[in-house]
Each structure stands twice: as structure tokens, then as C-alpha cells.
Design an enzyme around this catalytic site. Structure first.
Site, PDB file in Angstrom:
ATOM      1  N   HIS A 106      -4.467   5.954  -1.854  1.00  0.00           N
ATOM      2  CA  HIS A 106      -5.039   6.189  -0.427  1.00  0.00           C
ATOM      3  C   HIS A 106      -4.336   6.306   0.616  1.00  0.00           C
ATOM      4  CE1 HIS A 106      -8.894   5.554   1.299  1.00  0.00           C
ATOM      5  NE2 HIS A 106      -8.758   4.157   1.700  1.00  0.00           N
ATOM      6  N   PHE A 157      -4.949  -0.126  10.309  1.00  0.00           N
ATOM      7  CA  PHE A 157      -5.719   0.046   8.998  1.00  0.00           C
ATOM      8  C   PHE A 157      -6.829   0.856   9.075  1.00  0.00           C
ATOM      9  CE2 PHE A 157      -3.534  -4.274   8.586  1.00  0.00           C
ATOM     10  CZ  PHE A 157      -3.330  -4.202   7.228  1.00  0.00           C
ATOM     11  N   ASN A 179     -10.037   1.317   8.265  1.00  0.00           N
ATOM     12  CA  ASN A 179     -11.016   1.521   8.823  1.00  0.00           C
ATOM     13  C   ASN A 179     -11.263   1.458  10.439  1.00  0.00           C
ATOM     14  OD1 ASN A 179     -11.988   1.096   6.306  1.00  0.00           O
ATOM     15  ND2 ASN A 179     -12.718  -0.952   6.613  1.00  0.00           N
ATOM     16  N   TYR A 236       0.742  -1.131   0.048  1.00  0.00           N
ATOM     17  CA  TYR A 236      -0.086  -0.009   0.002  1.00  0.00           C
ATOM     18  C   TYR A 236       0.903   1.253  -0.125  1.00  0.00           C
ATOM     19  CZ  TYR A 236      -3.688  -3.133   1.496  1.00  0.00           C
ATOM     20  OH  TYR A 236      -4.763  -4.167   1.324  1.00  0.00           O
TER      21      TYR A 236
END
Length: 207
Positions: free
Chosen positions: A40, A84, A86, A35
Site C-alpha cells: 500500500h 495517513f 484517508n 507500513y
């Protein structure tokens, strides 16, 4: 005589660093090398650039990696949550309490597909706008009354391909322009800590 000897041989008390005003700057992203260069993860990127420019180093800690930047009598606690996206709220809540920082001294940095690449939109409060990281923070803290910086990542993708786009890597052209955009974002964070949210919005939302 006793007072003179005390002045000569007693070491001066160090300055009380706790008197410096603290700010929590949380840049949101997802951990893992897969990532690291995705759109993002711009929250991580902004903080990495600010830390590097300030000769600060991130160290692994509870709920994330943390670096401290001192700037004009302020201490900026830079947080990259390891929860993470969320579950970002858990990390933010912990570090607010750990460092005894009020919501008025917190800013969250996130990506925004509704803004052109590199455009900043700074707000004193607001809804999550569909961003899962902000949604988590709002739920955990029970409020949306904190500053946030939205960093535009553009929205040039076909219908139904939003996830692929935000989790995709920067284009070659974006990579060339990114360092200058990150520098501006770092300047806006420093501005927030010194002249406040309203003047920072007036200065940087026009760029």
C-alpha cells in the site's frame, strides 16, 4: 567611468529560480515503520527512489515529508503525506497552495490491485476507483481533474483478504524486481513534467 566601476565591483544577480516551473508529485502511503515495506506504500517507495537517484533528501515539514528535485528547468516537489492515507487531501491542498502550483502540474502516485505487479497506468483525470487516498483528495479539492499514476501491486489473494494483502509486505521475488519498476515510474514522473501527460501516457502505459 561610473558604469565601468559598477560592472567591476557589483556582484552579478543570481538567476531567478522562481522562474522554474513547479510540479507537485504526491506519493501516497501510511507513515510508520510498520507500513514502510507494505504494498500500500508504493507511492512513498516511488518517491524515495526518485529522490535517491536525484541526490535529494526528504525533510519533515507541514503535513508530510518533502524533497525538491530539479530536472530540465523544472522543480519537482515530492510530497509524502504524514496524514495517513484517508486524509491525504489535506496535505495535497496545503502544498498546492504553499507552492502556488496548479492542478495541471500535479501527479498523484498510488497502488492498484487491479493491475499486475509493476504495471503503470497513467491518467489525466478520473474517479477514485475505490482508493481512499484518491477519495480524500477528490473530496478536499472538489475535483478529480488531475493526473494520477497507478502502480500495479497485483491481486493474488483469496476473497476477503484484500486488506491483509495490501498491508502485507512484498514477496521475495517482487523485492528483486522492484528497483527496476521504481526506476521506470521515476522516468514517467520526469516525462510528465517535461513532455506532458498525453505523451507520457502513450509512452509508459504500454510498458
Amino acid at each position: 567611468m561610473g558604469r565601468l566601476l559598477k560592472r567591476l565591483f557589483c556582484r552579478a544577480e543570481p538567476e531567478n529560480q522562481e522562474s522554474e516551473v513547479k510540479f507537485l508529485i504526491a506519493g501516497l502511503g501510511n507513515i510508520g515503520s510498520e507500513y514502510a515495506e507494505t504494498r500500500h506504500n508504493i507511492g512513498f517507495k516511488v518517491l524515495d527512489a526518485l529522490a535517491e537517484a536525484s541526490n535529494a533528501v526528504f525533510t519533515p515539514s507541514r503535513y508530510g515529508a518533502v524533497a525538491k528535485v530539479r530536472y530540465k528547468g523544472r522543480i519537482l516537489i515530492l510530497l509524502k503525506p504524514s496524514t495517513f492515507m484517508n486524509l491525504s487531501g489535506n496535505a495535497v491542498r496545503y502544498w498546492l497552495k504553499q507552492e502556488k502550483i496548479g492542478l495541471e502540474n500535479m501527479m498523484v502516485v498510488v497502488d492498484d490491485i487491479a493491475l499486475p505487479f509493476g504495471t503503470l497506468r497513467i491518467r489525466a483525470r478520473g474517479s477514485d476507483g475505490g482508493h481512499n487516498g484518491l477519495k480524500s483528495i477528490n473530496q478536499v479539492l472538489g475535483t478529480s481533474d488531475y493526473a494520477r499514476m497507478r502502480f500495479g501491486i497485483g491481486g493474488d489473494f483469496p476473497k476477503g483478504f484484500q486488506v491483509d494483502y495490501v498491508l502485507g509486505e512484498w514477496s521475495s521475488e517482487e523485492k528483486k524486481e522492484l528497483p527496476a519498476k521504481l526506476e521506470v515510474a521515476g522516468q514517467a514522473i520526469k516525462s510528465f513534467s517535461t513532455i506532458g501527460i498525453e505523451r507520457t501516457m502513450n509512452q509508459f502505459n504500454k510498458k
